[in-house]
Scaffold this motif. Sequence first.
Motif, short mmCIF file in Angstrom:
data_model
loop_
_atom_site.label_atom_id
_atom_site.label_comp_id
_atom_site.label_asym_id
_atom_site.label_seq_id
_atom_site.Cartn_x
_atom_site.Cartn_y
_atom_site.Cartn_z
N LEU A 288 0.84 -1.19 0.00
CA LEU A 288 0.00 0.00 0.00
C LEU A 288 0.87 1.24 0.00
O LEU A 288 1.82 1.34 0.78
CB LEU A 288 -0.90 0.02 1.24
CG LEU A 288 -1.62 -1.29 1.57
CD1 LEU A 288 -2.51 -1.09 2.80
CD2 LEU A 288 -2.43 -1.80 0.39
N THR A 289 0.54 2.19 -0.88
CA THR A 289 1.25 3.46 -0.93
C THR A 289 0.23 4.60 -0.92
O THR A 289 -0.90 4.45 -1.37
CB THR A 289 2.14 3.57 -2.18
OG1 THR A 289 1.38 3.19 -3.34
CG2 THR A 289 3.35 2.66 -2.07
N ALA A 290 0.68 5.75 -0.42
CA ALA A 290 -0.14 6.97 -0.41
C ALA A 290 0.81 8.10 -0.01
O ALA A 290 1.95 8.12 -0.45
CB ALA A 290 -1.33 6.85 0.55
N LYS A 291 0.34 9.06 0.79
CA LYS A 291 1.15 10.16 1.31
C LYS A 291 2.09 10.74 0.27
O LYS A 291 1.68 11.55 -0.55
CB LYS A 291 1.88 9.72 2.58
CG LYS A 291 0.95 9.60 3.80
CD LYS A 291 1.72 9.44 5.08
CE LYS A 291 0.79 9.36 6.29
NZ LYS A 291 0.18 10.66 6.63
N ALA A 292 3.37 10.32 0.24
CA ALA A 292 4.36 10.94 -0.66
C ALA A 292 4.20 10.51 -2.11
O ALA A 292 4.92 11.00 -2.98
CB ALA A 292 5.77 10.59 -0.19
N LEU A 293 3.26 9.63 -2.41
CA LEU A 293 3.11 9.10 -3.75
C LEU A 293 2.89 10.18 -4.80
O LEU A 293 3.41 10.09 -5.92
CB LEU A 293 1.94 8.10 -3.78
CG LEU A 293 1.59 7.44 -5.11
CD1 LEU A 293 2.77 6.66 -5.67
CD2 LEU A 293 0.37 6.52 -4.93
N ALA A 294 2.14 11.22 -4.47
CA ALA A 294 1.82 12.26 -5.45
C ALA A 294 2.28 13.64 -4.99
O ALA A 294 1.73 14.65 -5.44
CB ALA A 294 0.33 12.26 -5.76
N GLY A 295 3.25 13.71 -4.12
CA GLY A 295 3.88 14.98 -3.78
C GLY A 295 2.98 16.04 -3.22
O GLY A 295 3.25 17.24 -3.36
N GLY A 296 1.89 15.65 -2.56
CA GLY A 296 0.99 16.62 -1.95
C GLY A 296 -0.42 16.57 -2.49
O GLY A 296 -1.33 17.16 -1.90
N LEU A 297 -0.64 15.88 -3.59
CA LEU A 297 -2.00 15.68 -4.09
C LEU A 297 -2.52 14.34 -3.60
O LEU A 297 -1.73 13.40 -3.40
CB LEU A 297 -2.04 15.76 -5.62
CG LEU A 297 -2.16 17.18 -6.19
CD1 LEU A 297 -0.87 17.95 -6.00
CD2 LEU A 297 -2.55 17.14 -7.67
N PRO A 298 -3.83 14.21 -3.41
CA PRO A 298 -4.38 12.98 -2.82
C PRO A 298 -4.38 11.81 -3.81
O PRO A 298 -5.09 11.82 -4.81
CB PRO A 298 -5.81 13.37 -2.42
CG PRO A 298 -6.14 14.55 -3.28
CD PRO A 298 -4.85 15.26 -3.54
#
Length: 456
Positions: A288-298
């Motif tokens: 599972l990835t999230a948070k830093a995945l899109a540099g500030g976008l959800p």
Amino acid sequence: MTTSLSPLPQSRHLATALPGPKSALLHSQRVEQVTSGFGITLPVFIDRADRGILQDVDGNRLVDFASGIAVTSVGAANPQVRARVAEQLERFTHTCFMVTEYESFTEVAAWLNKHTPGDFEKRTALFSTGSEAVENAVKIARAATGRQKVLVFDDAYHGRTMLTMAMTAKENPYKKNFGPFPTDVYRAPMAAPLRWSTGAHNATAEALAGVEQTLAEHDAENFAAMVIEPIQGEGGFIVPSSGFLTGLRQIATRHGIVFVIDEIQAGMGRTGALFASEHEGVVGDLILTAKALAGGLPLSAVTGRAELMNAVHTGGLGGTYAGNPLACAAALGVFEAFADGTLLANARAIEATARAALEPLLTGTAIVAEVRGRGAMLAVEFADQDTLEPLPDLAKAIAQRCHEQGVLVLVCGTYGNVIRLLPPLVIGEELLADGLQVLAESILAADREPVAAVVV
């Protein structure tokens, strides 16, 4: 991409006391307009951000040791991210990938399929938040196995939705007053070396035995998923003792349980490897990835074995904003930023610098129980060195001292006695050293002085 804004000076600067008058006014408006259910670490309003600096509306420049809780790892105004998003913004903002498709969604999935650990065929599903990724991983595991139960661990944090609150260990503030929670969630011991009752050298073997016991007590053959953070986030940046993750992988395989590695906070380069599980050589069935995945976008993702990911019926996964095109464009910019390996090297250099500044406090004070973590995911735990009695008020007081001097740090931990450090991977050496000096001096001052009441 061109911009009319000049780079922010990469130095700490206090034009006013914190919060300044403009922030104070804006915060009073926030109190009038926003539910008090939202907490706040430091009541300042940010006007700009650049690399390791947050500049507020009063002109104060703060050292950013938070990265939006591990989100802006490549910087809060990364040029590659901004260029990708700006270009996408000119074309369209949304269509819903379940209605009509767009290439960036597939490109993000392809990158994750290639770069996440495991040499098997993979598929990826994109969502918006970390909690969504966790919930959908459970859905996928249940669909693939025909089982219901979920195993999680002491000190775990997995989100704020009803299911992820059930999976989260910490009661206050995450679960207080919000029950009842979904059932079929069971908790097993976490091999946390510092506080293992019989000593750190026993943590792995005894914790794994506890996992087996928990499974046996609740019918191991009816567990769909085992979900673990390779380094625990909100629980206190706990690095499990060596061999624990490997042992969990073996247990999950033996019982046919889907092994889910929650890299939402620890992943995307934060620990000096693209994924924290790489440090242990462990491969999950789902990651599972999230948070830093899109540099500030959800944006969030579940990536895993193709046969598991494809076990869900068509239409069973999705979401209106899942894999929004602006967020996907941002993620492609993040991938570009990681391509040459510089940011991973930076994370490792941040660890070396921080340990050099903070580890002497283990012997130089009576209040630092442990300095731990990997890469740019580091923490200092405050406790009586003889009894390990947690010192949450002291941790809050130290954080407050840092805030007053323009260094943004976060408090976490099951006992609220841990300060975590999450600087952006693009922070400059001098700025990093300055922020660490403020933190170290604040710790030394707190060790010498009685703890005053902390304003919350």
